[in-house]
Scaffold this motif. Structure first.
Motif, PDB file in Angstrom:
ATOM      1  N   LEU A   1     -39.056  47.481 -23.805  1.00 62.97           N
ATOM      2  CA  LEU A   1     -40.053  46.713 -24.273  1.00 62.97           C
ATOM      3  C   LEU A   1     -41.329  47.589 -24.747  1.00 62.97           C
ATOM      4  CD1 LEU A   1     -40.605  43.748 -21.505  1.00 62.97           C
ATOM      5  CD2 LEU A   1     -39.436  43.772 -23.820  1.00 62.97           C
TER       6      LEU A   1
ATOM      7  N   ARG B   1     -40.708  50.485 -26.172  1.00 60.38           N
ATOM      8  CA  ARG B   1     -40.470  51.045 -27.330  1.00 60.38           C
ATOM      9  C   ARG B   1     -40.080  50.159 -28.510  1.00 60.38           C
ATOM     10  NH1 ARG B   1     -35.103  54.950 -26.470  1.00 60.38           N
ATOM     11  NH2 ARG B   1     -35.782  55.109 -28.811  1.00 60.38           N
ATOM     12  N   LEU B   2     -39.913  48.824 -28.152  1.00 61.91           N
ATOM     13  CA  LEU B   2     -40.119  47.755 -29.179  1.00 61.91           C
ATOM     14  C   LEU B   2     -41.492  47.593 -29.798  1.00 61.91           C
ATOM     15  CD1 LEU B   2     -37.855  44.866 -27.544  1.00 61.91           C
ATOM     16  CD2 LEU B   2     -37.321  46.601 -29.412  1.00 61.91           C
ATOM     17  N   PHE B   3     -42.356  47.752 -28.597  1.00 63.91           N
ATOM     18  CA  PHE B   3     -43.617  47.572 -29.263  1.00 63.91           C
ATOM     19  C   PHE B   3     -44.292  48.675 -29.909  1.00 63.91           C
ATOM     20  CE2 PHE B   3     -48.458  47.823 -28.710  1.00 63.91           C
ATOM     21  CZ  PHE B   3     -48.554  46.524 -29.171  1.00 63.91           C
TER      22      PHE B   3
ATOM     23  N   ASN C   1     -42.398  50.488 -31.951  1.00 66.55           N
ATOM     24  CA  ASN C   1     -41.740  50.672 -33.095  1.00 66.55           C
ATOM     25  C   ASN C   1     -41.422  49.163 -33.818  1.00 66.55           C
ATOM     26  OD1 ASN C   1     -40.479  53.586 -33.277  1.00 66.55           O
ATOM     27  ND2 ASN C   1     -39.954  52.533 -31.148  1.00 66.55           N
ATOM     28  N   GLN C   2     -42.469  48.419 -33.752  1.00 68.68           N
ATOM     29  CA  GLN C   2     -42.224  47.046 -34.187  1.00 68.68           C
ATOM     30  C   GLN C   2     -42.420  46.878 -35.642  1.00 68.68           C
ATOM     31  OE1 GLN C   2     -45.877  44.652 -33.174  1.00 68.68           O
ATOM     32  NE2 GLN C   2     -47.166  46.554 -33.228  1.00 68.68           N
TER      33      GLN C   2
ATOM     34  N   GLU D   1     -37.374  48.672 -38.881  1.00 68.40           N
ATOM     35  CA  GLU D   1     -35.899  47.812 -38.726  1.00 68.40           C
ATOM     36  C   GLU D   1     -34.976  48.448 -37.685  1.00 68.40           C
ATOM     37  OE1 GLU D   1     -32.670  45.762 -41.566  1.00 68.40           O
ATOM     38  OE2 GLU D   1     -34.445  46.675 -42.395  1.00 68.40           O
ATOM     39  N   LEU D   2     -34.569  47.803 -36.758  1.00 71.03           N
ATOM     40  CA  LEU D   2     -33.775  48.406 -35.598  1.00 71.03           C
ATOM     41  C   LEU D   2     -32.313  47.484 -35.954  1.00 71.03           C
ATOM     42  CD1 LEU D   2     -36.226  48.570 -32.805  1.00 71.03           C
ATOM     43  CD2 LEU D   2     -35.679  50.275 -34.327  1.00 71.03           C
TER      44      LEU D   2
ATOM     45  N   LYS E   1     -36.545  43.350 -37.075  1.00 66.89           N
ATOM     46  CA  LYS E   1     -37.880  44.154 -36.713  1.00 66.89           C
ATOM     47  C   LYS E   1     -38.467  43.426 -35.494  1.00 66.89           C
ATOM     48  CE  LYS E   1     -38.946  45.452 -41.563  1.00 66.89           C
ATOM     49  NZ  LYS E   1     -40.064  45.286 -42.621  1.00 66.89           N
ATOM     50  N   PRO E   2     -38.768  44.677 -34.550  1.00 72.16           N
ATOM     51  CA  PRO E   2     -39.490  43.982 -33.350  1.00 72.16           C
ATOM     52  C   PRO E   2     -40.757  43.323 -33.493  1.00 72.16           C
ATOM     53  CG  PRO E   2     -38.908  46.102 -33.364  1.00 72.16           C
ATOM     54  CD  PRO E   2     -38.597  45.860 -34.558  1.00 72.16           C
TER      55      PRO E   2
ATOM     56  N   LEU F   1     -39.594  39.736 -33.531  1.00 62.96           N
ATOM     57  CA  LEU F   1     -39.533  39.039 -32.061  1.00 62.96           C
ATOM     58  C   LEU F   1     -40.998  38.779 -31.362  1.00 62.96           C
ATOM     59  CD1 LEU F   1     -37.348  38.706 -29.847  1.00 62.96           C
ATOM     60  CD2 LEU F   1     -37.582  41.089 -29.238  1.00 62.96           C
ATOM     61  N   TRP F   2     -41.807  39.749 -31.397  1.00 64.71           N
ATOM     62  CA  TRP F   2     -43.089  39.616 -30.794  1.00 64.71           C
ATOM     63  C   TRP F   2     -43.964  38.295 -31.561  1.00 64.71           C
ATOM     64  CZ3 TRP F   2     -44.108  41.475 -26.434  1.00 64.71           C
ATOM     65  CH2 TRP F   2     -43.592  43.018 -26.221  1.00 64.71           C
TER      66      TRP F   2
END
Length: 285
Positions: free
Chosen positions: A5, A7-9, A11-12, A15-16, A35-36, A39-40
């Protein structure tokens, strides 16, 4: 999980690619691009919707009684208001009963009248009727006082209705008004220490006392069921049973009593045991 979580934040905005592998067929895979930040946003939106739904359930369904009962709060508020009104009425009744008891005591002490002539005046009257008394032995001041007192007694001042409105009993400024709901049954008139206050109508002193809270207290009975009460006096020039006429000096005001917040005179007006607003009876000169 926490590291994922984090790392997602961090690199929000990048594009993953999210790749899924099948354990039974390792060579086949499925990938997703996202893109994170999206998701957020989806997470915060879902959380907001859930909070709104819970709030609506609490406000408009019986579930609200589990957390907060508005009807109980309203009932408690009404009960508190009613309790305050009952307490104010009880204080008024207690004050009325006290005044009636004092008046009955004064009335019971006299044979033909509720108001007795002081011993000083009676002694002077007896001396005046004595044939052996020399005219020079009685001072002119004492004779004047004796005649004035007798004139008042026989003038039937209690047969006439007091004239209102009348001027303030003392020179000063009104600082606190009539508020029976808070137990303040009169008005406060701020003045300087030692200022004399006067009677607002003809009457008789039915009570004179000293209290810790109010200093010297004076009750005057007038005709038409009216009683005036003066509190926070520094000194009194009248006693129980004295007859007073409108404008007579009753005493001096001061900063006296535990409940006093400065030099002033407190005046109450009661009619038939019910407190009245003094502003309806008094006008500032």
């Amino acid at each position: 999980m926490f590291e994922f979580l984090k790392r997602l934040f961090n690199n929000q905005n990048r594009e993953l690619t999210f790749v899924l592998f099948d354990e039974e067929e390792p060579e086949s895979s499925t990938s997703y691009h996202f893109k994170p930040a999206q998701l957020w946003r989806l997470f915060y939106g879902a959380l907001t919707v859930v909070c709104i739904i819970v709030l609506l359930l609490v406000m408009f369904t019986p579930l609200s009684t589990l957390l907060y009962n508005r009807e109980d709060a309203q009932l408690r508020e009404r009960a508190i208001k009613i309790s305050k009104k009952v307490q104010a009425l009880q204080d008024s009744l207690d004050a009325r009963d006290t005044q009636l008891a004092e008046m009955q005591q004064v009335i019971a002490s006299g044979a033909d009248t509720s108001f007795n002539v002081t011993k000083e005046y009676q002694a002077i009257s007896d001396q005046k009727r004595s044939e052996t008394l020399e005219p020079e032995t009685v001072s002119d001041v004492s004779i004047d006082r004796m005649l004035s007192q007798n004139d008042i007694i026989f003038s039937k001042i209690f047969d006439s209705v007091p004239e209102f409105p009348t001027t303030y009993p003392i020179d000063g400024t009104s600082t606190r008004g009539y508020n029976p709901e808070s137990g303040h049954y009169g008005i406060d008139i701020a003045t300087t220490k030692g200022t004399e206050f006067k009677a607002i109508a003809d009457g008789a002193i039915v009570n004179q006392d000293w209290t810790v809270n109010y200093g010297f207290v004076l009750h005057i009975q007038h005709s038409n069921g009216i009683i005036t009460v003066f509190k926070h006096a520094a000194s009194l020039s009248k006693s129980i049973g004295d007859i007073v006429k409108k404008g007579d000096i009753l005493g001096t005001a001061g900063d006296v009593g535990v409940l006093s917040s400065g030099p002033h005179l407190h005046i109450e007006i009661w009619k038939n045991g019910v407190p009245q607003n003094p502003n309806a009876y008094l006008i500032k000169s």
